[in-house]
Enzyme design. Structure first.
Site, PDB file in Angstrom:
ATOM      1  N   ASP A   1      29.993  38.645  30.017  1.00  0.00           N
ATOM      2  CA  ASP A   1      31.184  38.286  29.239  1.00  0.00           C
ATOM      3  C   ASP A   1      31.693  36.878  29.568  1.00  0.00           C
ATOM      4  O   ASP A   1      32.863  36.583  29.390  1.00  0.00           O
ATOM      5  CB  ASP A   1      32.284  39.324  29.458  1.00  0.00           C
ATOM      6  CG  ASP A   1      32.650  39.459  30.933  1.00  0.00           C
ATOM      7  OD1 ASP A   1      31.970  38.843  31.788  1.00  0.00           O
ATOM      8  OD2 ASP A   1      33.619  40.175  31.227  1.00  0.00           O
TER       9      ASP A   1
ATOM     10  N   LYS B   1      44.255  38.519  43.726  1.00  0.00           N
ATOM     11  CA  LYS B   1      45.591  38.191  43.196  1.00  0.00           C
ATOM     12  C   LYS B   1      46.559  37.698  44.286  1.00  0.00           C
ATOM     13  O   LYS B   1      47.551  38.367  44.618  1.00  0.00           O
ATOM     14  CB  LYS B   1      46.193  39.408  42.483  1.00  0.00           C
ATOM     15  CG  LYS B   1      45.377  39.827  41.251  1.00  0.00           C
ATOM     16  CD  LYS B   1      46.135  40.825  40.389  1.00  0.00           C
ATOM     17  CE  LYS B   1      45.386  41.170  39.123  1.00  0.00           C
ATOM     18  NZ  LYS B   1      44.349  42.183  39.252  1.00  0.00           N
TER      19      LYS B   1
END
Lengths: 264, 296
Positions: free
Chosen positions: A83, A135
């Site tokens: 992707d 994150k």
């Protein structure tokens, strides 16, 4: 050289297009994403073959599946997430990888808001990766995994073989965890259970809502239910019925426990 | 028994088969006091309240035709004593063997007892079925060894005495025995375990099920991974001459006494359940597990 493209996933974030078409086949510039990658690889002289997962194996599982093929020679190989779109700097990657001489190379890319991603922290002089931070709330790096890798074939030995063994004609699940080095023989039915490291469940037994401790042996045609818990290294003889039995470590059980009780 | 009877003086009416019981258990049977040398019956009493003798009546008799003379006498005597003019109450045209024949003949030198030390048991409760099955299979070892299953390649694993009807379909991965009888047209699935049980004609045991100390009725079906288990009620093996005790169905506080599990005919037992110490009447379709229950 060889390359492995990781095609899979449900593509939920690219809905509604992925409701009609698999994500790698969605077209950009009138070519599916996958084709952009394949063409870039073909330019490099990579040959194409395919292996099919019968069930989702995670992101490293397909590497193990293609292990024999990738091990055919000692050449490094590419791994690509299907992707990603970019101008595929494959030649530069090969050059960089051969220069540092280590086991793998990950392509990183710069992002504006690293707190949204898993970032890569590395030495600016030689590119050696220190750590991955998922994150980050405090700034540690603005480089993220770009989904392109080169690995030496030796990396495949780092993927552990599943160590648990499960026989034929078993029915496992729902909500069952089977630990490493567990042996489940033929014709066993297990529901809502945890089977800890090294336990051995013999043929035709039936287990529901139980915890089987480390290195336990459960005999053939044993029925265990109602939150029975076996401590470490307990053995349960053939054909017994254990209903809500809590059994302390190292016991050998040779009589049924028809009503809930603690066996000291 | 016949040879023994032939050695007795002419005019002997009857030989009773007798066996040894424990002092306690003898009270539940007909008790015989015999002359140890001649085996003449000296005294006979049916189910005494106190101990009389450990020699008990097995319920097998060998009569000489001469017995019809005393029978006629007793029959007429009973008729006379019970004669009445009331047409609604029938007169008693009955003869009770123990009370009317054996008790009066005791001590007359016309009644003898032949003692056996071989296997003998009364079948009074369902638990006795498993006990009887075991003994009959043991007898087959001498009398009909061809009726007992043998181990072999591609055949189920056989432990001890097992009888499998040739029309039964038994998966080679099944483990049967000891003391198992598999009836006609029974189907035994993959990885099934059967021990100390009787599987009657047309029953189906599905894969991985486990049957212990139970009788599975005609055309009944047991689901996959289901456990059907009973509790044996064998005579105390440490007591010589102990017989199978006849347990009452219920305990004093109204609970079912643990016994073998008996599944009636045409019963459906679902998969993955457990049936313990229960009795299931015919044509039931069970929906879950049962313990110590009679399912009506």
């Amino acid at each position: 050289m060889k390359a492995l493209i990781l095609v899979g996933g449900y593509g939920t974030r690219l809905r509604p297009l992925t409701l009609s078409c698999a994500k790698p086949l969605v077209e950009f510039g009138n070519k599916p994403m996958l084709l952009h990658q394949l063409e870039a690889l073909v330019d490099l002289g990579v040959k194409i073959s395919m292996s099919l997962e019968t069930e989702p194996l995670g992101t490293a599982g397909p590497l193990a599946l293609a292990k024999d093929y990738l091990m055919q020679d000692n050449e490094p190989f590419f791994v690509l997430n299907s992707d990603i779109i970019c101008d595929f700097p494959f030649k530069e990657m090969v050059k960089f990888h051969k220069h540092h001489g280590k086991e793998g190379t990950i392509v990183v890319t710069k992002v504006d808001e690293p707190s949204k991603y898993g970032v890569v922290v590395y030495d600016y002089e030689n590119g050696r990766i220190q750590k991955f931070v998922e994150k980050p709330q405090e700034y540690v790096s603005n480089k993220i995994n770009a989904g392109m890798y080169i690995f030496n074939s030796s990396i495949l030995q780092r993927i552990p073989d599943p160590s648990a063994k499960i026989g034929n004609n078993c029915r496992i699940g729902p909500n069952v965890t089977i630990g490493p080095n567990v042996v489940i023989e033929d014709g066993v039915c297990i529901k809502r259970c945890t089977i800890l490291n090294g336990a051995h469940i013999r043929s035709h037994s039936w287990l529901d809502s139980c915890i089987i401790g480390w290195k336990c042996v459960v005999g053939r045609w044993v029925r265990m239910e109602n939150v029975s818990v076996l401590g470490e290294d307990v053995s349960v003889k053939d054909e017994l019925y254990i209903n809500g039995g809590r059994i302390l470590p190292h016991k050998s059980i040779s009589d049924s426990v028809p009503e809930p009780q603690i066996i000291m | 028994m016949l040879e023994f009877h032939k050695t007795k003086p002419s005019g002997t009416y009857c030989t009773i088969l007798g066996t040894e019981a424990t002092r306690t258990q003898s009270l539940e049977y007909g008790c015989i006091v015999e002359n140890k040398e001649t085996h003449e019956v000296l005294h006979y009493v049916e189910k005494p309240e106190t101990y009389i003798s450990t020699t008990i009546n097995c319920g097998i008799y060998l009569f000489s035709p001469a017995i019809f003379k005393p029978l006629e006498t007793i029959f007429k005597k009973n008729l006379e004593e019970n004669y009445n003019f009331d047409l609604n109450t029938p007169s008693k045209e009955i003869i009770r063997l123990e009370q009317d024949i054996l008790i009066p003949l005791a001590g007359t030198s016309k009644l003898f007892v032949y003692d056996t030390t071989r296997f003998w048991s009364q079948i009074k409760s369902s638990g006795a079925a498993i006990y009887a099955n075991r003994h009959y299979l043991a007898i087959f070892q001498d009398t009909h060894p061809e009726r007992l299953a043998k181990n072999g390649k591609g055949k189920p694993t056989i432990i001890g005495d097992v009888s499998i009807d040739p029309t039964a379909d038994v998966h080679p991965s099944a483990v049967l025995g000891p003391n198992v009888t598999i009836g006609k047209h029974v189907t035994v699935g993959e990885g099934v375990r059967v021990r100390e049980s009787i599987i009657l004609e047309g029953a189906t045991l599905q894969d991985h099920c486990c049957i212990l100390y139970s009788v599975i009725g005609w055309n009944s079906s047991v689901g996959v991974w289901t456990r059907v288990e009973g509790t044996p009620n064998d005579p105390n093996p440490n007591k010589p001459f102990a017989k199978l005790a006849t347990m009452p169905t219920f305990t004093n506080d109204g609970k079912l006494n643990p016994s073998i599990t008996v599944i009636g005919s045409n019963v459906q037992i679902p998969s993955e359940v457990v049936i313990i110490n229960s009795i299931v009447l015919p044509d039931k379709s069970l929906s879950g597990s049962y313990k110590n229950q009679i399912i009506l």
